[in-house]
Design an enzyme around this catalytic site. Structure first.
Site, PDB file in Angstrom:
ATOM      1  N   GLY A  61     -19.467 -27.313  23.081  1.00  0.00           N
ATOM      2  CA  GLY A  61     -20.296 -26.163  23.423  1.00  0.00           C
ATOM      3  C   GLY A  61     -21.741 -26.565  23.652  1.00  0.00           C
ATOM      4  O   GLY A  61     -22.384 -26.081  24.557  1.00  0.00           O
ATOM      5  N   GLY A 109     -23.628 -26.142  10.191  1.00  0.00           N
ATOM      6  CA  GLY A 109     -22.241 -25.833   9.849  1.00  0.00           C
ATOM      7  C   GLY A 109     -21.797 -26.438   8.532  1.00  0.00           C
ATOM      8  O   GLY A 109     -21.437 -25.723   7.590  1.00  0.00           O
ATOM      9  N   ASN A 120     -18.408 -38.005   6.561  1.00  0.00           N
ATOM     10  CA  ASN A 120     -17.350 -38.785   7.205  1.00  0.00           C
ATOM     11  C   ASN A 120     -17.999 -39.744   8.201  1.00  0.00           C
ATOM     12  O   ASN A 120     -18.495 -39.318   9.246  1.00  0.00           O
ATOM     13  CB  ASN A 120     -16.360 -37.856   7.918  1.00  0.00           C
ATOM     14  CG  ASN A 120     -15.175 -38.608   8.497  1.00  0.00           C
ATOM     15  OD1 ASN A 120     -15.335 -39.659   9.110  1.00  0.00           O
ATOM     16  ND2 ASN A 120     -13.983 -38.085   8.273  1.00  0.00           N
ATOM     17  N   GLY A 174     -25.643 -32.769  13.734  1.00  0.00           N
ATOM     18  CA  GLY A 174     -25.167 -32.493  15.086  1.00  0.00           C
ATOM     19  C   GLY A 174     -26.206 -32.692  16.169  1.00  0.00           C
ATOM     20  O   GLY A 174     -25.863 -32.978  17.318  1.00  0.00           O
ATOM     21  N   GLU A 175     -27.476 -32.489  15.841  1.00  0.00           N
ATOM     22  CA  GLU A 175     -28.465 -32.446  16.907  1.00  0.00           C
ATOM     23  C   GLU A 175     -29.484 -33.570  16.896  1.00  0.00           C
ATOM     24  O   GLU A 175     -30.086 -33.890  17.922  1.00  0.00           O
ATOM     25  CB  GLU A 175     -29.178 -31.082  16.871  1.00  0.00           C
ATOM     26  CG  GLU A 175     -28.315 -30.025  17.519  1.00  0.00           C
ATOM     27  CD  GLU A 175     -28.554 -28.624  16.998  1.00  0.00           C
ATOM     28  OE1 GLU A 175     -29.048 -27.795  17.755  1.00  0.00           O
ATOM     29  OE2 GLU A 175     -28.237 -28.351  15.827  1.00  0.00           O
TER      30      GLU A 175
HETATM   31 MO1  MOS Z   1     -26.601 -25.990  18.793  1.00  0.00          MO
HETATM   32  S1  MOS Z   1     -27.801 -25.868  20.463  1.00  0.00           S
HETATM   33  O1  MOS Z   1     -27.658 -25.198  17.707  1.00  0.00           O
HETATM   34  O2  MOS Z   1     -25.254 -25.026  19.154  1.00  0.00           O
END
Ligand code: MOS
Length: 704
Positions: free
Chosen positions: A245, A517, A596, A669-670
């Site tokens: 996404g 998350g 992980n 993630g970012e």
């Molecule tokens: Mo990410 S751009 O916070 O889904």
């Protein structure tokens, strides 16, 4: 439901490279995505084609359906004259087909329903949509980005001011004043956006059920329910598998509403919408272009006296989205005098949205190239400049960082990359036809935990547990790491955890976004596990169940929570053609505990590659005369391919932060995309002596 402040858990499964628990389904092709799902009924779904405006601003004056309805397989057409009415139209992006207004080119103006996707597409081609065009504005410029939003994403201050920036700049020995630009980008996850929807009835009330390619199923319900005049309990959304996404599936976009509205007219027959790749360039969000005006003041020793970052970007007249471009500048480096601001051009364009590290990515490109320029102006190594401006506490809030090991990331990366002995002067190394250089940049990303997550633990046979939370795994490995967290929280092996996610029939979970998350859902799972054990002990009989959410103490008032990293790049620029290659890219991160290593490494490498892609290729070219993006396919919107990615490596410091989450983790993630394009731009300057202050950087910029 119990509310609990979860205690830190011991790592047993956490920290191991547990293979993806859904790996087999994915590699064998049995994982069903939103458009693959079987929907109820014997006929299969009706296919819904999105018919979009070819005008950037104006009105639909007439729609002639004659030829469309005559086409074999076409069942129905819906437009603003006969689409179901919405109870709430405040969200201008989602309130489609409610009136004749056109707000941007590519907006949904009609839906064609047919027995096959081919018939739906051909029916859409045959639809005669007359539009009256009005004057519009679709170009971001320095002189029209003057609107001051109330807040920037996610609910941060628009402007900040500390000390006397102008006074400090007037008396600084070194002043750097430059403007930096980043391009429009489109997220382009592998799986196009898709929704399968059907209406039904339960206990005399209408129900809406959807499979949606979404980063957050509960968020889709929250967005749609009031607009459709439903209670949240009347909508169920599932997203068992999602093909990426990058933020574009973080909020429901208009196609989801299209599926819901169309399905409301079919007497219960399911409706399926799948966006084309081209439609994703108008309907699925994008990263705004940015213009960053920087002023840095420093003493001769490189110590910053003042930092000013004035950001300009755009939003849509239909719905406001203000990106937090200057927010990392507020906490990155020490300086007594600081100013940040955001101004927007309000345009007749599609609504911008989240794209991996919205704000941090473009903002840190600007800041980290500016720091490289300041290092040069002060005659300092860029790592030494950062060392001299390392703050002892968060410069914006004065709170201590829970951990801020940026300098260790820089030093560790320097050692591994071979930074020592790097020529101080640019344009010093030539290898055949190539100029060779190296560059560095810092990375940062805030660590956030979202409130409102709930998890359920149920005892099964054989001492095993079902663990349920309505969160989504968009391909990051969330299913796997949540299994590890649940196992450690319950003191059993990962094999003994039956993890159930991705369904609003399961407890409340927030979006897979903002790198929140694992922190948010994991904390809820730990809370539920600890509540279960407190109530039922370690050897429960099967069939017992506890729901809990994780409350926080006052740690957010006591600490500033951010992750950090250092990115190193080697760049080669062809002396005759200006072609850029990036043979080496290394990121070293400080992100708390890595749950992980395998899935974490994939996140870092993916972020680094996406930063490389932004540095060299990705640009959505918006034609201001038409108002839309003309590079609307993957042939003209270039994304880094295998041949562009040579050596890319990531590692992390051994770390944990139990004060932030009971797992000791922060979120990963970012941060990989942050700073990466700056490191490459700085390396390109070191190779050639040419300073490029915009991305993407193309060959022509290096022809001197
Ligand atoms: Mo990410 S751009 O916070 O889904």
């Amino acid at each position: 439901m119990t509310e609990l402040h979860p205690q830190p858990i011991r790592a047993r499964a956490m920290g191991t490279s547990l293979a993806r628990v859904d790996g087999l389904e994915k590699v064998t092709g049995t994982a069903s995505y939103a458009a693959d799902q079987r929907a109820p009924g014997s006929t299969g779904p009706l296919w819904c084609w999105l018919v979009t405006s070819t005008t950037a601003r104006g009105r639909v004056t007439s729609i002639d359906r004659t030829e469309t309805l005559a086409h074999p397989g076409v069942v129905a057409v819906l437009d603003h004259t006969d689409a179901p009415r919405l109870a709430d139209t405040a969200n201008g992006e989602l309130a489609i087909l409610q009136d004749d207004r056109i707000g941007f080119r590519g907006q949904i103006v009609a839906l064609v329903l047919a027995e096959t996707p081919e018939a739906a597409r051909e029916g859409a081609r045959l639809l005669r949509v007359e539009q009256a065009e009005e004057p519009f504005e679709a170009e971001l410029r320095e002189d029209n980005a003057t609107y001051r939003p109330d807040k920037v994403n996610p609910a941060k201050e628009t402007d900040t001011e500390q000390g006397d920036v102008d006074g400090a700049l007037a008396s600084s020995d070194v002043v750097l004043e430059q403007t930096y630009r980043t391009a429009y980008e489109h997220n382009n996850p592998l799986e196009p956006h898709a929704t399968t929807a059907w209406w039904g009835e339960e206990d005399g009330r209408e129900t809406l059920t959807m499979y949606d390619a979404s980063q957050g199923v509960h968020g889709v319900v929250a967005a749609l329910a009031p607009m459709l005049g439903l209670d949240k309990e009347q909508i169920r959304v599932m997203a068992p598998y999602v093909g990426g996404g990058f933020g574009s599936k973080g909020e429901a976009h208009a196609h989801v509403m299209a599926a819901a509205l169309a399905a409301r007219t079919t007497g219960g027959r399911p409706v399926r919408v799948v966006m084309t790749r081209q439609q994703m360039f108008a309907l699925a969000g994008y990263r705004t272009a940015t213009i960053s005006h920087f002023r840095l003041g420093a003493g001769p020793d490189g110590r910053l006296t003042a930092i000013e970052h004035r950001a300009q970007e755009q939003t849509s007249r239909l719905r406001e989205f203000a990106e937090q471009t200057a927010s990392p500048t507020r906490m990155m480096y020490a300086a007594p005098n600081r100013r940040t601001s955001h101004r927007l051009a309000v345009l007749d364009v599609a609504v911008p949205s989240w794209m991996r590290a919205p704000g941090e990515m473009p903002g840190m490109f600007a800041h980290e190239v500016a720091m490289d320029e300041l290092a040069e102006a002060c005659g300092l190594d860029p790592i030494e400049l950062r060392r001299r401006n390392e703050p002892s506490a968060d410069p914006e809030t004065d709170l201590p960082f829970d951990t801020r090991r940026l300098l260790e990331c820089l030093d560790r990366g320097a050692a591994r990359f071979g930074w020592q002995g790097r020529p101080a002067e640019p344009r010093a190394t030539r290898d055949g036809e190539w100029w060779v250089g190296t560059g560095v940049a810092s990375a940062t990303y805030p660590a956030m935990r979202m409130p409102g997550n709930v998890a359920r633990v149920e005892s099964l046979e054989d001492g095993c547990y079902a663990v349920s939370i309505g969160s989504v795994d968009i391909g990051t490995g969330a299913r796997t790491v949540l299994t590890q967290i649940a196992a450690d929280a319950l003191g059993v092996g990962p094999d003994c955890i039956d993890l159930r996610i991705a369904d609003t029939a399961l407890p409340m979970a927030t979006v897979a976004g903002g790198s929140t998350g694992t922190s948010s859902w994991g904390s809820a799972i730990v809370a539920a596990a600890q509540a279960f054990r407190a109530e039922h002990g370690e050897l429960p009989t099967p069939g017992l169940s506890v729901e809990a959410s994780a409350v926080r103490g006052d740690e957010a008032e006591r600490f500033s929570f951010h992750s950090f990293g250092a990115v190193f790049a080697e760049v080669r620029v062809h002396a005759d053609t200006g072609e850029l290659r990036v043979p080496r890219l290394l990121g070293v991160y400080n992100v708390g505990r890595v749950v992980n290593p395998t899935t974490a490494r994939s996140q870092f490498l993916g972020g680094l590659v996406m930063g490389l892609s932004a540095a060299l290729f990705e640009e959505s070219v918006r034609d201001p005369r038409l108002g839309h993006v003309v590079t609307q396919d993957l042939a003209t919107y270039h994304v880094a391919s295998h041949a562009d990615v040579l050596g890319v490596e990531a590692e992390w410091l051994d770390d944990e932060t139990p004060v932030f989450t009971p797992m000791g983790s922060r979120g990963i993630g970012e941060i990989g995309i942050v700073g990466t394009s700056a490191a490459i731009a700085n390396a390109a300057h070191h190779a050639t002596g040419v300073r490029v202050r915009q991305i993407p950087m193309t060959a022509d910029m290096f022809l001197t």
